[in-house]
Motif scaffolding. Structure first.
Motif, PDB file in Angstrom:
ATOM      1  N   ARG A  39       0.821  -1.211   0.000  1.00  0.00           N
ATOM      2  CA  ARG A  39       0.000   0.000   0.000  1.00  0.00           C
ATOM      3  C   ARG A  39       0.857   1.265   0.000  1.00  0.00           C
ATOM      4  O   ARG A  39       0.609   2.172  -0.796  1.00  0.00           O
ATOM      5  N   LEU A  61      -1.316   4.383   5.830  1.00  0.00           N
ATOM      6  CA  LEU A  61      -1.896   3.188   5.200  1.00  0.00           C
ATOM      7  C   LEU A  61      -1.527   1.917   5.953  1.00  0.00           C
ATOM      8  O   LEU A  61      -2.359   1.021   6.117  1.00  0.00           O
ATOM      9  N   HIS A  65      -4.120  -0.578   7.820  1.00  0.00           N
ATOM     10  CA  HIS A  65      -4.096  -2.012   7.531  1.00  0.00           C
ATOM     11  C   HIS A  65      -3.967  -2.818   8.823  1.00  0.00           C
ATOM     12  O   HIS A  65      -4.640  -3.842   9.000  1.00  0.00           O
ATOM     13  N   THR A  92      -6.159  -2.119  -1.092  1.00  0.00           N
ATOM     14  CA  THR A  92      -4.784  -2.591  -1.286  1.00  0.00           C
ATOM     15  C   THR A  92      -4.092  -1.841  -2.413  1.00  0.00           C
ATOM     16  O   THR A  92      -2.904  -1.513  -2.311  1.00  0.00           O
ATOM     17  N   PRO A 114      -4.825   3.373  -2.492  1.00  0.00           N
ATOM     18  CA  PRO A 114      -3.483   3.924  -2.313  1.00  0.00           C
ATOM     19  C   PRO A 114      -2.982   4.692  -3.537  1.00  0.00           C
ATOM     20  O   PRO A 114      -2.323   5.736  -3.397  1.00  0.00           O
TER      21      PRO A 114
END
Length: 291
Positions: free
Chosen positions: A61, A88, A92, A205, A209
């Motif tokens: 990412r 990110l 996650h 994913t 991004p």
């Protein structure tokens, strides 16, 4: 259990991964020291978060965000791209911790899942109450910490980038709910499985991004490239999740760092399961429907 040994990553990913890891470690170390000064017991949840964040991970990412940022004219040395990559990764991590609680997964990235770790702490200390419930409660809070830290890294992002980021966060939660519901309903619908694949993992994913990196570098030109980035990112994100589903059934725990076969045992509505169920007949179909 010790973390998985590091693996070689492509040069295009290595630099940004190292810079993001350094930024994450600095942030979490500084905040752990701050909260331990208030109360030493606060070191435990923050240590769990740090351990999981830095236990490995592909850093895909941050890489997609970074290269979209550079591709839209951003400087390769601009710390803004590193801050976004750290955000990110923490988002996650939030999703992984909560996902492990919901799925009852014992491992993540080769280390004991956060809810299991703190349930064991409770048992070993002989504390009052239910150890499993305590572990789940701590894990939810550690995931929430990751969510808050993630938000802080994008505090000064331009409005268009914030809109991308907020939409991505909503999509992750929507996908997770569809996954829970599909598991409970024992569905074998391939279209629903693809929708879950897209929203639970694929979009956040790769597609989002990419959008985030482009919006950070050129907020005034983002609307000229978002559709093209989606055309690239959505199918690639879906392919990523489909490969992850295959590894979840046929992979090796020593390599993936998480249990194999868990999706089948839990009855996850993956596309792999939906296609297998639609093709199966007789005893094979009855076996699949017993999950």
């Amino acid at each position: 259990m010790h973390p998985l040994p590091p693996v070689a990553i492509p040069p295009a990913l290595a630099d940004i991964a190292a810079r993001v890891d350094e930024r994450l470690a600095a942030c979490l170390d500084a905040d752990a020291a701050r909260w331990r000064a208030l109360d030493p017991t606060l070191g435990a949840p923050l240590a769990s978060l740090r351990s999981l964040v830095l236990a490995g991970g592909k850093r895909l990412r941050p890489a997609f965000c970074y290269w979209a940022f550079v591709g839209m004219g951003g400087s390769a040395e601009d710390p803004v791209a590193v801050e976004a990559g750290a955000a990110l990764e923490l988002l996650h991590t939030f999703a992984l911790i909560h996902d492990d609680v919901m799925d009852g997964s014992p491992l993540r990235r080769g280390v004991t899942a956060v809810h299991v770790e703190h349930g064991r702490r409770h048992t070993l200390a002989g504390w009052r109450g239910d150890a499993e419930r305590f572990g789940h409660g701590v894990a939810i809070l550690v995931g929430d910490l990751a969510f808050v830290y993630s938000d802080r890294f994008l505090a000064t992002a331009p409005p268009v980038a914030r809109r991308v980021y907020d939409e991505m966060r909503l999509e992750v939660n929507v996908g997770q709910y569809l996954d829970l519901l599909g598991t409970a309903e024992r569905t074998g619908d391939p279209e629903l499985a693809r929708r879950i694949c897209r929203y639970k993992s694929g979009k956040y994913t790769i597609e989002r991004p990419l959008h985030l990196g482009a919006a950070l570098a050129a907020p005034d030109r983002f609307d000229r490239v978002d559709a093209a980035l989606s055309a690239f990112g959505l199918p690639l994100g879906e392919a990523f999740q489909l490969q992850d589903d295959l590894l979840g059934v046929f992979g090796d725990t020593a390599a993936t760092g998480k249990p194999v076969g868990e999706d089948l045992r839990e009855g996850k509505p993956t596309l792999l399961y939906a296609l297998a169920r639609s093709a199966a007949t007789g005893a094979d179909r009855r076996l699949l429907e017993q999950r």
